[in-house]
Design a protein around this motif. Structure first.
Motif, PDB file in Angstrom:
ATOM      1  N   UNK A 185       0.837  -1.199   0.000  1.00 48.99           N
ATOM      2  CA  UNK A 185       0.000   0.000   0.000  1.00 48.99           C
ATOM      3  C   UNK A 185       0.878   1.257   0.000  1.00 48.99           C
ATOM      4  N   UNK A 186       1.983   1.226   0.720  1.00 51.23           N
ATOM      5  CA  UNK A 186       2.860   2.394   0.827  1.00 51.23           C
ATOM      6  C   UNK A 186       3.549   2.709  -0.500  1.00 51.23           C
ATOM      7  N   UNK A 192      -2.737   6.826   0.928  1.00 51.30           N
ATOM      8  CA  UNK A 192      -2.048   5.623   1.394  1.00 51.30           C
ATOM      9  C   UNK A 192      -1.445   5.855   2.777  1.00 51.30           C
ATOM     10  N   UNK A 193      -0.887   7.043   3.003  1.00 53.19           N
ATOM     11  CA  UNK A 193      -0.331   7.366   4.318  1.00 53.19           C
ATOM     12  C   UNK A 193      -1.407   7.322   5.385  1.00 53.19           C
ATOM     13  N   UNK A 194      -2.558   7.855   5.088  1.00 56.14           N
ATOM     14  CA  UNK A 194      -3.640   7.891   6.073  1.00 56.14           C
ATOM     15  C   UNK A 194      -4.193   6.501   6.357  1.00 56.14           C
ATOM     16  N   UNK A 195      -4.302   5.693   5.331  1.00 53.18           N
ATOM     17  CA  UNK A 195      -4.791   4.326   5.522  1.00 53.18           C
ATOM     18  C   UNK A 195      -3.807   3.534   6.376  1.00 53.18           C
ATOM     19  N   UNK A 196      -2.516   3.687   6.110  1.00 49.03           N
ATOM     20  CA  UNK A 196      -1.498   2.976   6.882  1.00 49.03           C
ATOM     21  C   UNK A 196      -1.436   3.497   8.307  1.00 49.03           C
ATOM     22  N   UNK A 197      -1.615   4.796   8.482  1.00 45.56           N
ATOM     23  CA  UNK A 197      -1.555   5.373   9.823  1.00 45.56           C
ATOM     24  C   UNK A 197      -2.695   4.875  10.705  1.00 45.56           C
ATOM     25  N   UNK A 198      -3.781   4.375  10.107  1.00 46.28           N
ATOM     26  CA  UNK A 198      -4.877   3.791  10.896  1.00 46.28           C
ATOM     27  C   UNK A 198      -4.398   2.579  11.681  1.00 46.28           C
ATOM     28  N   UNK A 217      -0.779   1.574  11.950  1.00 49.07           N
ATOM     29  CA  UNK A 217       0.548   1.721  12.544  1.00 49.07           C
ATOM     30  C   UNK A 217       0.560   2.706  13.713  1.00 49.07           C
ATOM     31  N   UNK A 218      -0.049   3.853  13.588  1.00 51.49           N
ATOM     32  CA  UNK A 218      -0.208   4.841  14.660  1.00 51.49           C
ATOM     33  C   UNK A 218       1.104   5.320  15.284  1.00 51.49           C
ATOM     34  N   UNK A 219       2.174   5.305  14.531  1.00 48.40           N
ATOM     35  CA  UNK A 219       3.460   5.793  15.006  1.00 48.40           C
ATOM     36  C   UNK A 219       4.090   6.619  13.886  1.00 48.40           C
ATOM     37  N   UNK A 220       4.228   7.915  14.136  1.00 43.66           N
ATOM     38  CA  UNK A 220       4.714   8.808  13.084  1.00 43.66           C
ATOM     39  C   UNK A 220       6.113   8.430  12.611  1.00 43.66           C
ATOM     40  N   UNK A 221       6.964   8.044  13.535  1.00 41.82           N
ATOM     41  CA  UNK A 221       8.336   7.695  13.159  1.00 41.82           C
ATOM     42  C   UNK A 221       8.354   6.468  12.247  1.00 41.82           C
ATOM     43  N   UNK A 222       7.524   5.479  12.555  1.00 42.57           N
ATOM     44  CA  UNK A 222       7.485   4.267  11.738  1.00 42.57           C
ATOM     45  C   UNK A 222       6.918   4.558  10.354  1.00 42.57           C
ATOM     46  N   UNK A 223       5.870   5.377  10.291  1.00 45.05           N
ATOM     47  CA  UNK A 223       5.279   5.716   8.991  1.00 45.05           C
ATOM     48  C   UNK A 223       6.259   6.538   8.160  1.00 45.05           C
ATOM     49  N   UNK A 224       6.960   7.448   8.807  1.00 42.32           N
ATOM     50  CA  UNK A 224       7.962   8.254   8.099  1.00 42.32           C
ATOM     51  C   UNK A 224       9.080   7.359   7.570  1.00 42.32           C
ATOM     52  N   UNK A 225       9.557   6.439   8.395  1.00 36.80           N
ATOM     53  CA  UNK A 225      10.599   5.495   7.977  1.00 36.80           C
ATOM     54  C   UNK A 225      10.122   4.654   6.794  1.00 36.80           C
ATOM     55  N   UNK A 226       8.874   4.234   6.854  1.00 34.19           N
ATOM     56  CA  UNK A 226       8.301   3.423   5.777  1.00 34.19           C
ATOM     57  C   UNK A 226       8.291   4.181   4.464  1.00 34.19           C
TER      58      UNK A 226
END
Length: 155
Positions: A54-55, A62-68, A70-79
């Protein structure tokens, strides 16, 4: 006729299972390699593969769907910044599960799950160095400091 469901329950309720997989996925994205039980690793693999796929879209949606999940900004940013750049040309198979020896306490089957393109980076990570045992002096910290000073002045 009974149909077999593909997902493992992991001995948890639905909400606990969802939280466990989200936590394992977050840690995998941050650390690139985690050690867990074999069943959790195999379920985490399914979860993370879908997230990475998805990323690869790279859109805000896609970021918003994944953030549902993962809920961790650092992990989403790293992804989105590092991981997607390394796996962009890959069509799947972003993770690897390597089986380990059973855990000592309860003989649970253990495994390491890692991101394939980051496998060498996780192995080459520098280990934390332990203090030199020859320089330490038994007793209080004050005595240890005096022992180090004496060793330095003697040289």
């Amino acid at each position: 006729m009974r149909k077999v469901k593909s997902a493992r329950k992991l001995g948890r309720t639905a909400s606990h299972r969802k939280a466990t997989l989200a936590s394992l996925s977050t840690q995998l994205l941050l650390h690139k390699r985690i050690e867990t039980t074999e069943a959790k690793a195999k379920e985490t693999r399914k979860h993370v593969e879908k997230i990475i796929t998805k990323a690869k879209d790279g859109t805000v949606h896609a970021q918003r769907v994944i953030f549902r999940t993962i809920r961790d900004k650092a992990a989403v940013r790293e992804l989105f910044e590092n991981i997607v750049g390394r796996v962009g040309d890959r069509s799947g198979g972003y993770t690897r599960v390597v089986k380990l020896a059973p855990r000592y306490g309860d003989a649970a089957k253990m495994a390491v799950i890692e991101l394939v393109d980051f496998a060498e980076a996780a192995i080459e990570a520098p280990k934390t160095s332990k203090p030199d045992r020859a320089k330490r002096v038994r007793g209080s910290k004050k005595k240890a400091d005096e022992g180090e000073k004496a060793a330095e002045s003697g040289n």
